[in-house]
Design a protein around this motif. Sequence first.
Motif, PDB file in Angstrom:
ATOM      1  N   SER A   1       0.847  -1.182   0.000  1.00  0.00           N
ATOM      2  CA  SER A   1       0.000   0.000   0.000  1.00  0.00           C
ATOM      3  C   SER A   1       0.886   1.237   0.000  1.00  0.00           C
ATOM      4  CB  SER A   1      -0.924  -0.013   1.215  1.00  0.00           C
ATOM      5  OG  SER A   1      -1.832   1.081   1.151  1.00  0.00           O
ATOM      6  N   TRP A   2       0.264   2.390  -0.070  1.00  0.00           N
ATOM      7  CA  TRP A   2       0.998   3.630  -0.356  1.00  0.00           C
ATOM      8  C   TRP A   2       1.865   4.146   0.793  1.00  0.00           C
ATOM      9  CZ3 TRP A   2      -1.938   8.785   0.356  1.00  0.00           C
ATOM     10  CH2 TRP A   2      -2.789   8.701   1.460  1.00  0.00           C
ATOM     11  N   THR A   3       1.649   3.657   2.022  1.00  0.00           N
ATOM     12  CA  THR A   3       2.454   4.117   3.164  1.00  0.00           C
ATOM     13  C   THR A   3       3.059   2.945   3.929  1.00  0.00           C
ATOM     14  OG1 THR A   3       0.400   4.275   4.455  1.00  0.00           O
ATOM     15  CG2 THR A   3       1.256   6.324   3.473  1.00  0.00           C
ATOM     16  N   ASP A   4       3.282   1.846   3.242  1.00  0.00           N
ATOM     17  CA  ASP A   4       3.871   0.660   3.862  1.00  0.00           C
ATOM     18  C   ASP A   4       5.368   0.841   4.123  1.00  0.00           C
ATOM     19  OD1 ASP A   4       2.027  -1.336   4.439  1.00  0.00           O
ATOM     20  OD2 ASP A   4       1.933  -2.035   2.362  1.00  0.00           O
ATOM     21  N   LYS A   5       5.891  -0.020   4.952  1.00  0.00           N
ATOM     22  CA  LYS A   5       7.335  -0.192   5.075  1.00  0.00           C
ATOM     23  C   LYS A   5       7.729  -1.373   4.177  1.00  0.00           C
ATOM     24  CE  LYS A   5       9.596   0.111   9.000  1.00  0.00           C
ATOM     25  NZ  LYS A   5      10.132  -0.199  10.355  1.00  0.00           N
ATOM     26  N   VAL A   6       8.718  -1.149   3.317  1.00  0.00           N
ATOM     27  CA  VAL A   6       9.186  -2.180   2.387  1.00  0.00           C
ATOM     28  C   VAL A   6      10.474  -2.773   2.944  1.00  0.00           C
ATOM     29  CG1 VAL A   6       9.869  -2.704   0.030  1.00  0.00           C
ATOM     30  CG2 VAL A   6       8.173  -0.905   0.465  1.00  0.00           C
ATOM     31  N   LYS A   7      10.447  -4.064   3.226  1.00  0.00           N
ATOM     32  CA  LYS A   7      11.635  -4.761   3.714  1.00  0.00           C
ATOM     33  C   LYS A   7      12.213  -5.585   2.571  1.00  0.00           C
ATOM     34  CE  LYS A   7       9.940  -5.016   8.477  1.00  0.00           C
ATOM     35  NZ  LYS A   7       9.646  -5.893   9.635  1.00  0.00           N
ATOM     36  N   MET A   8      13.487  -5.330   2.260  1.00  0.00           N
ATOM     37  CA  MET A   8      14.123  -5.922   1.084  1.00  0.00           C
ATOM     38  C   MET A   8      15.318  -6.793   1.502  1.00  0.00           C
ATOM     39  SD  MET A   8      14.077  -2.317  -0.982  1.00  0.00           S
ATOM     40  CE  MET A   8      14.583  -1.500   0.551  1.00  0.00           C
ATOM     41  N   THR A   9      15.495  -7.856   0.777  1.00  0.00           N
ATOM     42  CA  THR A   9      16.615  -8.776   1.022  1.00  0.00           C
ATOM     43  C   THR A   9      17.282  -9.106  -0.300  1.00  0.00           C
ATOM     44  OG1 THR A   9      15.487  -9.757   2.941  1.00  0.00           O
ATOM     45  CG2 THR A   9      17.283 -11.028   1.948  1.00  0.00           C
ATOM     46  N   ILE A  10      18.598  -9.037  -0.313  1.00  0.00           N
ATOM     47  CA  ILE A  10      19.380  -9.466  -1.471  1.00  0.00           C
ATOM     48  C   ILE A  10      20.362 -10.541  -0.998  1.00  0.00           C
ATOM     49  CG2 ILE A  10      21.063  -8.791  -3.233  1.00  0.00           C
ATOM     50  CD1 ILE A  10      19.842  -6.019  -3.240  1.00  0.00           C
ATOM     51  N   ILE A  11      20.280 -11.700  -1.621  1.00  0.00           N
ATOM     52  CA  ILE A  11      21.239 -12.769  -1.325  1.00  0.00           C
ATOM     53  C   ILE A  11      22.389 -12.637  -2.317  1.00  0.00           C
ATOM     54  CG2 ILE A  11      21.594 -15.256  -1.162  1.00  0.00           C
ATOM     55  CD1 ILE A  11      18.638 -15.535  -0.515  1.00  0.00           C
ATOM     56  N   ALA A  12      23.530 -12.232  -1.809  1.00  0.00           N
ATOM     57  CA  ALA A  12      24.682 -11.948  -2.690  1.00  0.00           C
ATOM     58  C   ALA A  12      25.953 -12.510  -2.078  1.00  0.00           C
ATOM     59  CB  ALA A  12      24.798 -10.444  -2.907  1.00  0.00           C
ATOM     60  N   PRO A  13      26.134 -13.825  -2.097  1.00  0.00           N
ATOM     61  CA  PRO A  13      27.342 -14.411  -1.504  1.00  0.00           C
ATOM     62  C   PRO A  13      28.627 -13.911  -2.167  1.00  0.00           C
ATOM     63  CG  PRO A  13      26.112 -16.043  -2.782  1.00  0.00           C
ATOM     64  CD  PRO A  13      25.221 -14.860  -2.642  1.00  0.00           C
ATOM     65  N   SER A  14      28.533 -13.513  -3.434  1.00  0.00           N
ATOM     66  CA  SER A  14      29.728 -13.006  -4.110  1.00  0.00           C
ATOM     67  C   SER A  14      30.222 -11.697  -3.507  1.00  0.00           C
ATOM     68  CB  SER A  14      29.438 -12.798  -5.602  1.00  0.00           C
ATOM     69  OG  SER A  14      29.136 -14.016  -6.228  1.00  0.00           O
ATOM     70  N   TRP A  15      29.301 -10.979  -2.822  1.00  0.00           N
ATOM     71  CA  TRP A  15      29.657  -9.692  -2.248  1.00  0.00           C
ATOM     72  C   TRP A  15      29.993  -9.806  -0.762  1.00  0.00           C
ATOM     73  CZ3 TRP A  15      30.448  -5.151  -4.806  1.00  0.00           C
ATOM     74  CH2 TRP A  15      30.142  -5.165  -6.165  1.00  0.00           C
ATOM     75  N   ASN A  16      30.093 -11.023  -0.275  1.00  0.00           N
ATOM     76  CA  ASN A  16      30.570 -11.250   1.085  1.00  0.00           C
ATOM     77  C   ASN A  16      32.107 -11.158   1.050  1.00  0.00           C
ATOM     78  OD1 ASN A  16      30.786 -12.083   3.793  1.00  0.00           O
ATOM     79  ND2 ASN A  16      30.853 -14.249   3.170  1.00  0.00           N
TER      80      ASN A  16
ATOM     81  N   LEU B   1      10.248   7.211   0.528  1.00  0.00           N
ATOM     82  CA  LEU B   1      10.058   7.254  -0.918  1.00  0.00           C
ATOM     83  C   LEU B   1       8.609   7.577  -1.247  1.00  0.00           C
ATOM     84  CD1 LEU B   1      11.295   6.730  -3.755  1.00  0.00           C
ATOM     85  CD2 LEU B   1      10.602   4.324  -3.475  1.00  0.00           C
ATOM     86  N   GLN B   2       8.416   8.613  -2.089  1.00  0.00           N
ATOM     87  CA  GLN B   2       7.076   8.983  -2.523  1.00  0.00           C
ATOM     88  C   GLN B   2       6.569   7.987  -3.570  1.00  0.00           C
ATOM     89  OE1 GLN B   2       8.652  13.378  -2.859  1.00  0.00           O
ATOM     90  NE2 GLN B   2       6.470  13.362  -3.355  1.00  0.00           N
ATOM     91  N   VAL B   3       5.275   7.650  -3.447  1.00  0.00           N
ATOM     92  CA  VAL B   3       4.647   6.766  -4.439  1.00  0.00           C
ATOM     93  C   VAL B   3       3.230   7.244  -4.713  1.00  0.00           C
ATOM     94  CG1 VAL B   3       5.967   4.690  -3.872  1.00  0.00           C
ATOM     95  CG2 VAL B   3       3.861   5.187  -2.616  1.00  0.00           C
TER      96      VAL B   3
END
Length: 390
Positions: free
Chosen positions: A35-50, A126-128
């Motif tokens: 929805s327009w005022t949610d909190k977005v939780k993001m995950t990136i699995i990047a073992p190469s960047w460990n 972030l505006q949406v």
Amino acid sequence: MLHIFLFLILLAFGQSAPDYNDPYSPIFTDKAVYSWTDKVKMTIIAPSWNSDRHLIDTIGDTDDHPIKITTSEHSLEPYRFVETDVNSGVFTAEVILTGFDHDADGDGTFDTTPRTIGNGPTNGFLQVDRNSAITISFEFADGVVLVKSVPVRWNLGTISFVEDLFYLENSAVVRVVDADMNLNPEALDHLSIKLFSDSDVAGINVNAVETSESSGAFVATVSLSQSSPSSGNRLYSLPGDTIFAKYDDHTLPKPYTKSDNLEIKTFATVDSSIPPIDRIENLPITFSNSLGNLLESFSQDTTMQIVGTIKNDQEFKQKFVYIFQVKNDQNYVESISWVQGEISPKQILDVSQSWIPKESGKYHIETFVWNSIGDPTALSPSMSTLINVQ
């Protein structure tokens, strides 16, 4: 099992540098739609960047390999993601959506503070728009950009009572679910619900509180009173009433426009825990002449008054229909009549009807106390009295 274990080790640690030909860096979000005022939780699995297995690494905060969080009109870039633990190869970040200028509750003022600012991992805003999308892009390696997009939508709210039937001795609980009214995902939000009953059509406005941060579910509890007027979180209602709750949704999905609003309504029934048959006491009838004197004998073609008495021992007033029915010794109905009214709490009330017996004989005088004629429910056991007319 050994092969699976070795495979996982290779995923996490096998690449010392990004593999241009086989980039492995999936991007995940905690929801499929926001929805327009949610909190977005993001995950990136990047073992190469460990890059350092002994430290907490970060990704995305450089111009060479940036992570961008964008909509069609606004962007956060570069945006930093932080490794969840030493040597995990899993990176996370959060962004709070701030919507756009809009009156979400119909009170004439804007309920949002649109802004786009922050560089991660948890300070981003972030505006949406109401019907848009968020795009997360990660330049995994030079010229290799991995992308994940999720839609942003307004929702149609729902309202319901938690039960279909409430007893006067208990409280009524009403629930609104509208993710669009989770205006601050880091605090408990509030919204207004209108409640009214058959006995009080003006009703009350109550404050519903979000059940938890970011839940988008709101609950209000109202006491039901049959003796006190509506006020605050108390609603005046009587047994048999229908109670109503309504909520105005000002954040509607397409095809509605941004300026549209919709009244969403629900209802439940109120009753007393006392069985209907025990709510009014029907006392034995008496007989009197036109002067009000008691009769002990009866003659044909002579007017008599049949006097019934009812008693309301409850704490609430009650509507009633008192029915007189006269049957002869052949069980045919000679006369039927009724009196409608309302009896106050703790009141004893006499009701009467006149009757002229046309013939001598035995008659059964039956009395009934109902709540109505159209949809009758007995409020007390019926009574029957046998008399002999000379």
